[in-house]
Design a protein around this motif. Structure first.
Motif, PDB file in Angstrom:
ATOM      1  N   TYR A 339      44.886 -38.088 -22.573  1.00  0.00           N
ATOM      2  CA  TYR A 339      45.260 -39.367 -23.207  1.00  0.00           C
ATOM      3  C   TYR A 339      45.784 -38.288 -21.007  1.00  0.00           C
ATOM      4  N   ASP A 340      45.889 -40.319 -20.590  1.00  0.00           N
ATOM      5  CA  ASP A 340      46.671 -40.296 -19.125  1.00  0.00           C
ATOM      6  C   ASP A 340      47.933 -38.840 -18.510  1.00  0.00           C
ATOM      7  N   ALA A 341      48.295 -39.463 -19.896  1.00  0.00           N
ATOM      8  CA  ALA A 341      50.153 -38.943 -19.199  1.00  0.00           C
ATOM      9  C   ALA A 341      50.720 -38.635 -20.467  1.00  0.00           C
ATOM     10  N   GLY A 342      52.169 -38.912 -20.559  1.00  0.00           N
ATOM     11  CA  GLY A 342      52.850 -39.558 -21.857  1.00  0.00           C
ATOM     12  C   GLY A 342      52.376 -40.719 -22.873  1.00  0.00           C
ATOM     13  N   ASP A 343      51.817 -41.608 -21.942  1.00  0.00           N
ATOM     14  CA  ASP A 343      50.638 -42.854 -22.764  1.00  0.00           C
ATOM     15  C   ASP A 343      49.825 -42.297 -23.376  1.00  0.00           C
ATOM     16  N   HIS A 344      49.289 -43.333 -24.364  1.00  0.00           N
ATOM     17  CA  HIS A 344      47.918 -42.860 -25.314  1.00  0.00           C
ATOM     18  C   HIS A 344      47.352 -43.831 -24.078  1.00  0.00           C
ATOM     19  N   GLY A 504      49.679 -50.809 -21.384  1.00  0.00           N
ATOM     20  CA  GLY A 504      49.439 -49.340 -20.044  1.00  0.00           C
ATOM     21  C   GLY A 504      49.739 -50.037 -19.393  1.00  0.00           C
ATOM     22  N   GLY A 505      49.121 -48.891 -18.230  1.00  0.00           N
ATOM     23  CA  GLY A 505      49.339 -49.263 -16.712  1.00  0.00           C
ATOM     24  C   GLY A 505      48.187 -49.624 -15.639  1.00  0.00           C
ATOM     25  N   ALA A 506      48.643 -50.873 -14.532  1.00  0.00           N
ATOM     26  CA  ALA A 506      47.952 -51.643 -14.387  1.00  0.00           C
ATOM     27  C   ALA A 506      47.254 -51.076 -13.239  1.00  0.00           C
ATOM     28  N   TYR A 507      47.244 -49.626 -12.348  1.00  0.00           N
ATOM     29  CA  TYR A 507      46.562 -48.949 -11.511  1.00  0.00           C
ATOM     30  C   TYR A 507      45.746 -49.863 -10.165  1.00  0.00           C
ATOM     31  N   PRO A 508      47.121 -50.934  -9.630  1.00  0.00           N
ATOM     32  CA  PRO A 508      46.548 -51.618  -8.730  1.00  0.00           C
ATOM     33  C   PRO A 508      46.322 -51.410  -7.818  1.00  0.00           C
ATOM     34  N   ASP A 509      44.917 -52.091  -7.330  1.00  0.00           N
ATOM     35  CA  ASP A 509      44.312 -51.389  -6.048  1.00  0.00           C
ATOM     36  C   ASP A 509      43.418 -52.220  -5.493  1.00  0.00           C
ATOM     37  N   ASP A 553      45.111 -39.909  -3.181  1.00  0.00           N
ATOM     38  CA  ASP A 553      45.266 -39.895  -5.176  1.00  0.00           C
ATOM     39  C   ASP A 553      44.275 -40.803  -5.934  1.00  0.00           C
ATOM     40  N   TRP A 554      45.190 -40.841  -7.020  1.00  0.00           N
ATOM     41  CA  TRP A 554      43.993 -42.477  -8.328  1.00  0.00           C
ATOM     42  C   TRP A 554      44.157 -43.397  -6.538  1.00  0.00           C
ATOM     43  N   GLY A 555      44.922 -43.780  -5.732  1.00  0.00           N
ATOM     44  CA  GLY A 555      44.483 -44.939  -4.983  1.00  0.00           C
ATOM     45  C   GLY A 555      43.551 -44.621  -4.085  1.00  0.00           C
ATOM     46  N   ASP A 610      57.183 -41.044  -3.135  1.00  0.00           N
ATOM     47  CA  ASP A 610      56.214 -41.775  -4.033  1.00  0.00           C
ATOM     48  C   ASP A 610      56.410 -41.636  -5.100  1.00  0.00           C
ATOM     49  N   TRP A 611      56.214 -42.043  -6.180  1.00  0.00           N
ATOM     50  CA  TRP A 611      55.555 -41.655  -7.159  1.00  0.00           C
ATOM     51  C   TRP A 611      55.301 -40.946  -8.062  1.00  0.00           C
ATOM     52  N   GLY A 612      55.013 -39.379  -8.141  1.00  0.00           N
ATOM     53  CA  GLY A 612      54.143 -38.608  -8.369  1.00  0.00           C
ATOM     54  C   GLY A 612      54.393 -38.116  -6.940  1.00  0.00           C
ATOM     55  N   ASN A 726      59.861 -38.334 -14.281  1.00  0.00           N
ATOM     56  CA  ASN A 726      58.944 -37.214 -14.691  1.00  0.00           C
ATOM     57  C   ASN A 726      58.704 -37.598 -15.790  1.00  0.00           C
ATOM     58  N   GLU A 727      57.218 -38.085 -15.793  1.00  0.00           N
ATOM     59  CA  GLU A 727      56.642 -38.117 -17.006  1.00  0.00           C
ATOM     60  C   GLU A 727      54.717 -36.477 -16.177  1.00  0.00           C
ATOM     61  N   THR A 728      54.266 -36.441 -17.024  1.00  0.00           N
ATOM     62  CA  THR A 728      53.319 -35.414 -16.527  1.00  0.00           C
ATOM     63  C   THR A 728      52.012 -36.391 -16.781  1.00  0.00           C
ATOM     64  N   ASN A 731      46.369 -36.170 -12.964  1.00  0.00           N
ATOM     65  CA  ASN A 731      45.922 -36.411 -12.080  1.00  0.00           C
ATOM     66  C   ASN A 731      47.291 -35.305 -11.365  1.00  0.00           C
ATOM     67  N   TRP A 732      47.945 -35.308 -11.601  1.00  0.00           N
ATOM     68  CA  TRP A 732      49.202 -34.500 -10.931  1.00  0.00           C
ATOM     69  C   TRP A 732      49.239 -33.149 -11.333  1.00  0.00           C
ATOM     70  N   ASN A 733      48.029 -32.755 -12.698  1.00  0.00           N
ATOM     71  CA  ASN A 733      47.974 -31.297 -13.000  1.00  0.00           C
ATOM     72  C   ASN A 733      47.107 -30.742 -12.558  1.00  0.00           C
TER      73      ASN A 733
HETATM   74  O1  9MR Z   1      50.743 -42.575 -10.905  1.00  0.00           O
HETATM   75  C1  9MR Z   1      50.946 -43.898 -10.608  1.00  0.00           C
HETATM   76  C2  9MR Z   1      51.635 -44.528  -9.976  1.00  0.00           C
HETATM   77  O2  9MR Z   1      50.757 -44.081  -8.569  1.00  0.00           O
HETATM   78  C3  9MR Z   1      51.587 -45.582  -9.295  1.00  0.00           C
HETATM   79  O3  9MR Z   1      52.180 -46.356  -8.776  1.00  0.00           O
HETATM   80  C4  9MR Z   1      52.221 -46.016 -11.588  1.00  0.00           C
HETATM   81  C5  9MR Z   1      52.140 -47.741 -11.383  1.00  0.00           C
HETATM   82  O4  9MR Z   1      51.001 -48.243 -11.459  1.00  0.00           O
HETATM   83  O5  9MR Z   1      51.683 -45.902 -12.657  1.00  0.00           O
HETATM   84  C6  9MR Z   1      51.395 -44.161 -12.218  1.00  0.00           C
HETATM   85  O6  9MR Z   1      50.454 -44.178 -13.101  1.00  0.00           O
HETATM   86  C7  9MR Z   1      51.056 -44.571 -15.005  1.00  0.00           C
HETATM   87  C8  9MR Z   1      50.237 -45.050 -15.409  1.00  0.00           C
HETATM   88  O7  9MR Z   1      49.952 -46.317 -15.014  1.00  0.00           O
HETATM   89  C9  9MR Z   1      49.596 -45.115 -16.627  1.00  0.00           C
HETATM   90  N1  9MR Z   1      50.192 -43.955 -17.089  1.00  0.00           N
HETATM   91  C10 9MR Z   1      51.067 -43.476 -16.467  1.00  0.00           C
HETATM   92  C11 9MR Z   1      51.158 -43.137 -15.594  1.00  0.00           C
HETATM   93  C12 9MR Z   1      51.984 -42.043 -14.687  1.00  0.00           C
HETATM   94  O8  9MR Z   1      53.590 -42.063 -14.602  1.00  0.00           O
END
Ligand code: 9MR
Length: 747
Positions: A339-344, A504-509, A553-555, A610-612, A726-728, A731-733
């Motif tokens: 699971y990516d993070a705190g979501d499924h 779920g998250g978009a992870y736009p790029d 990072d991921w992007g 930045d986020w993370g 404050n998510e886990t 990628n961060w771990n």
């Molecule tokens: O870590 C991601 C951050 O860089 C982005 O700006 C953000 C919005 O897309 O999403 C973060 O990733 C989250 C993902 O979208 C859904 N699962 C939880 C991730 C950590 O917060």
């Protein structure tokens, strides 16, 4: 009970005179009650209940008989709809509640009354049989006339009785001023400094001239002393600070403290032991993130749970997942992975960089001057696979790799060889929710060039690392990587939809040149083939300065390629220039670290964290550490080691961002299953979990209600509701694991 008796009215009249001198907002002149019949004076209208709850008046309050045996909090509820909220306005949400027998949790929310049921504020008190009053303040993140106040009381095995009174949502109250508890003003790495490593601390003080400091051992004896260095106003925190360098002290032991300006720091060790533990804990995190397998309580005491998303009700499962409507006419078995993070959700893009950094932790141990691969060997991580003669970190990485391979579009389909970007729920779910309790439909989202190249890069890296242990898997991985590469070349600009963020998250790029460079680098390092060398050498990114303050990072994955080209042996023409690009970047990060009074290699543009951000700091430190691996120069080793101090407590909030490490550490990270803050029966995140950290964007309503106007480092709060600070995340771990392993190797 009737609302506020006459005695209270008399007091209000008396206080009115005193309030007359205050500004209107503070006096609450515009306070307006939004809840109708919150005192149940006139019966139970307009309150509703779910059909499984029997509610009625009892002694002037509303009492509800709640059935046992429901799965989720929201399976049984009492609420009121059609409430109007004004964006940016502050509200006081208060109520009285009792519950018997004791031990049941109420999830009290203010949220959207229709799908997708956004939650704008929530708390989870545990009412006692005698009852208590509760009061909270939050700021509405939306304008709506469709808000609800609801008390979700399901999710328990046994029936219970819940009573409610004096429910109020008062608008126009002054916003709460949140003051973080930052403890002693001497800020240290609360975990450990290395005996022969750098030792720095930061003092928050009004003083602008130098002050004496003393280092005390556990017995309280002064073992070193010196003078602070005034640093003026620190941009990242807006505090006046001074720095302390006690690196000349070379002793070791436990529970040292640093004393300056009348303040005593939190205790810390001088020794390498904690990093040996952190190397393993940060990697053990992944087993408890696994999907599609029951987590063994014997291997992770307190963390055992049923398998998630294998198709056992209420899960719809990842065994046979269709695409989003209209995208494809096949289904895939995409069980497994993390699971990516705190979501499924499970995302190929973030899964890719996380896998790369995890595998790189191992790959570094094979090539670096201080690398010790035995420390990551078989039996080190207490996994179900331990004892199979394969290094445990590779067993863990393979759990994700097998999932990434399953995300590839099958032969014969229009986009064969590409990778679906992600699989996740059709709608967002609430917290807490064990993976095995997620009832949502799962869907495959569109293939993208970036996801395809994440698969190509990691599968190519896997092909060289797993070869000594499993030739068949290595060649399967390489075949998939080649196929993905070809598919990406055929579809070079298929980007993720930035609005695809429901459930779920978009992870736009909007750029895949970095993923092309990274995948080409990995394919070249594994195969040595000219076609891949040509792509690497021809990429504009090969010579570009790719190491900015937001380095990788991921992007932004070009650095992953560059670092591997620098560290994994190959015959790449001009490889010396690649090495120099890494040391040059490290010099820039070192300059940042020196200019930052909190000593981290990170100074984002405009001080916009930045986020993370914690992972950004670790990844910048990763570059500095790699410069040490390449050159052996002490300045890089010291800079990389010093970077850990910020993560472990030498920061404006005086918090260690790693759960279980340091006297005060983040432990309420946003997660649907480590949701102890919401349900005492669930655990906190495991030891060695990294929190995302300060994020100037404060995108979540909870952070907005507490942190509006925050400066840099202060944009963080250790609350489960704060998903943007404050998510886990996997990628961060991985960034933490790589650095913890590096620092442990320096001990
Ligand atoms: O870590 C991601 C951050 O860089 C982005 O700006 C953000 C919005 O897309 O999403 C973060 O990733 C989250 C993902 O979208 C859904 N699962 C939880 C991730 C950590 O917060």
């Amino acid at each position: 009970m009737t609302r506020r008796g006459t005695a209270l009215l008399a007091v209000t009249a008396l206080l009115a005179a005193a309030f007359a001198a205050l500004p209107a907002a503070e006096a609450g002149a515009d306070e307006v009650e939004q809840v109708r019949n919150g005192t149940f004076d006139t019966g139970t209208e307009p309150w509703w209940t779910t059909s499984n709850v029997t509610a009625g008046l009892s002694g002037g309050q509303l009492c509800a008989d709640v059935p046992g045996g429901t799965a989720n909090r929201w399976d049984a509820a009492v609420g009121q709809n059609d409430i109007t909220l004004v964006k940016g306005e502050s509200y006081r949400f208060s109520f009285k509640a009792s519950g018997s027998p004791e031990g049941h949790v109420v999830r009290a929310i203010v949220g959207l009354q229709v799908s997708p049921y956004d939650t704008w504020y929530e708390v989870s008190p545990q009412p006692t049989p005698s009852g208590d009053g509760y009061s909270y303040t939050f700021t509405s993140p939306v304008d709506t006339a469709q808000a609800q106040v609801a008390f979700q009381v399901g999710g328990g095995a046994d029936p219970w009785r819940f009573c409610l009174d004096d429910v109020s949502l008062l608008g126009g109250v002054p916003p709460e001023v949140y003051e973080p508890d930052t403890g002693p003003r001497v800020r240290v790495n609360q975990v450990a400094y290395l005996p022969d490593g750098p030792k720095n601390a930061t003092l928050v003080t009004a003083a602008t001239t130098k002050l004496p400091w003393r280092l005390r051992n556990a017995g309280g004896r002064t073992v070193a002393h010196g003078w602070t260095v005034p640093r003026g106003t620190d941009v990242s925190s807006a505090q006046n600070v001074q720095s302390i360098d006690f690196g000349a002290y070379r002793g070791h032991g436990k529970d040292f403290t640093l004393v300056a300006d009348g303040e005593t720091s939190r205790p810390f060790d001088i020794g390498a032991g904690a990093y040996e533990r952190l190397r393993l804990d940060s990697l053990k995190y992944y087993y408890t993130q696994r999907s599609g397998i029951a987590i063994s309580d014997a291997l992770r005491p307190g963390y055992g749970r049923p398998a998630g998303h294998l198709g056992t009700a209420p899960n719809q499962g990842d065994t046979n997942v269709p695409c989003r409507p209209g995208l494809c006419d096949y289904t895939l078995d995409v069980t497994g992975g993390w699971y990516d993070a705190g979501d499924h959700g499970k995302y190929v893009v973030n899964g890719g960089i996380a896998t790369w950094e995890l595998l790189s932790t191992y790959e570094r141990s094979l090539h670096a001057r201080t690398g010790r691969s035995g420390k990551l060997g078989d039996g080190t991580l207490a996994l179900p696979e331990s004892g199979n003669k394969v290094p445990d970190v590779l067993d863990e990485g393979r759990w994700e790799l097998e999932f990434l391979l399953k995300m590839q579009v099958p032969d014969g389909q229009p986009l064969a060889g590409m990778a679906h970007s992600k699989v996740h729920d059709a709608q967002w779910t609430g917290l807490p929710l064990l993976p095995s309790d997620d009832p949502q439909k799962r869907e495959l989202h569109a293939p993208t060039t970036q996801a395809t190249l994440n698969l190509a890069a990691t599968a190519a890296q896997a092909a060289r690392l797993y070869r000594p242990y499993d030739r068949a898997f290595a060649s399967r991985a390489l075949t998939a990587a080649r196929k993905a590469w070809a598919a990406a070349l055929a579809h070079p600009e298929v980007y993720p939809d930035p609005d695809d963020g429901t459930g779920g998250g978009a992870y736009p790029d909007t750029d895949a040149t970095d993923e092309f460079y990274w995948a080409a680098a990995e394919l070249y390092l594994t195969t040595g083939e000219k076609q891949f060398a040509d792509h690497v050498l021809g990429s504009p990114l090969h010579t570009a300065d790719i190491f900015a303050s937001l380095g990788f990072d991921w992007g932004r994955t070009a650095a992953a390629g560059r670092l591997d080209l620098a560290t994994v042996p190959s015959g790449l023409p001009g490889r010396d220039k690649v090495l120099r690009s890494v040391t040059k970047a490290a010099d820039t990060y070192l300059a940042t670290l020196k200019s930052e009074p909190y000593g981290m290699p990170y100074a984002p543009d405009g001080n916009r964290y930045d986020w993370g951000s914690n992972a950004q700091i670790l990844n910048n430190a990763h570059v500095v550490a790699t410069a040490y691996d390449l050159t052996g120069a002490a300045k890089y080793r010291d800079g990389a080691v010093q970077s850990m101090d910020y993560l472990l407590g030498r920061n404006a909030l005086n918090v260690s961002y790693v759960t279980g490490y340091g006297e005060v550490s983040a432990h309420n990270e946003h997660s649907r299953w480590y949701a102890h803050e919401l349900d005492p029966a669930l655990p906190n995140p495991p030891s060695g979990t990294l929190a995302g950290g300060a994020n100037s964007g404060i995108q979540d309503p909870y952070a907005q209600s507490k942190l509006r106007g925050c400066v840099g480092q202060f944009c963080y709060i250790d609350d489960i509701q704060s998903w943007s600070t404050n998510e886990t995340a996997i990628n961060w771990n991985a960034a933490l694991a790589w650095m913890a392993s590096f620092v442990a190797d320096q001990g």
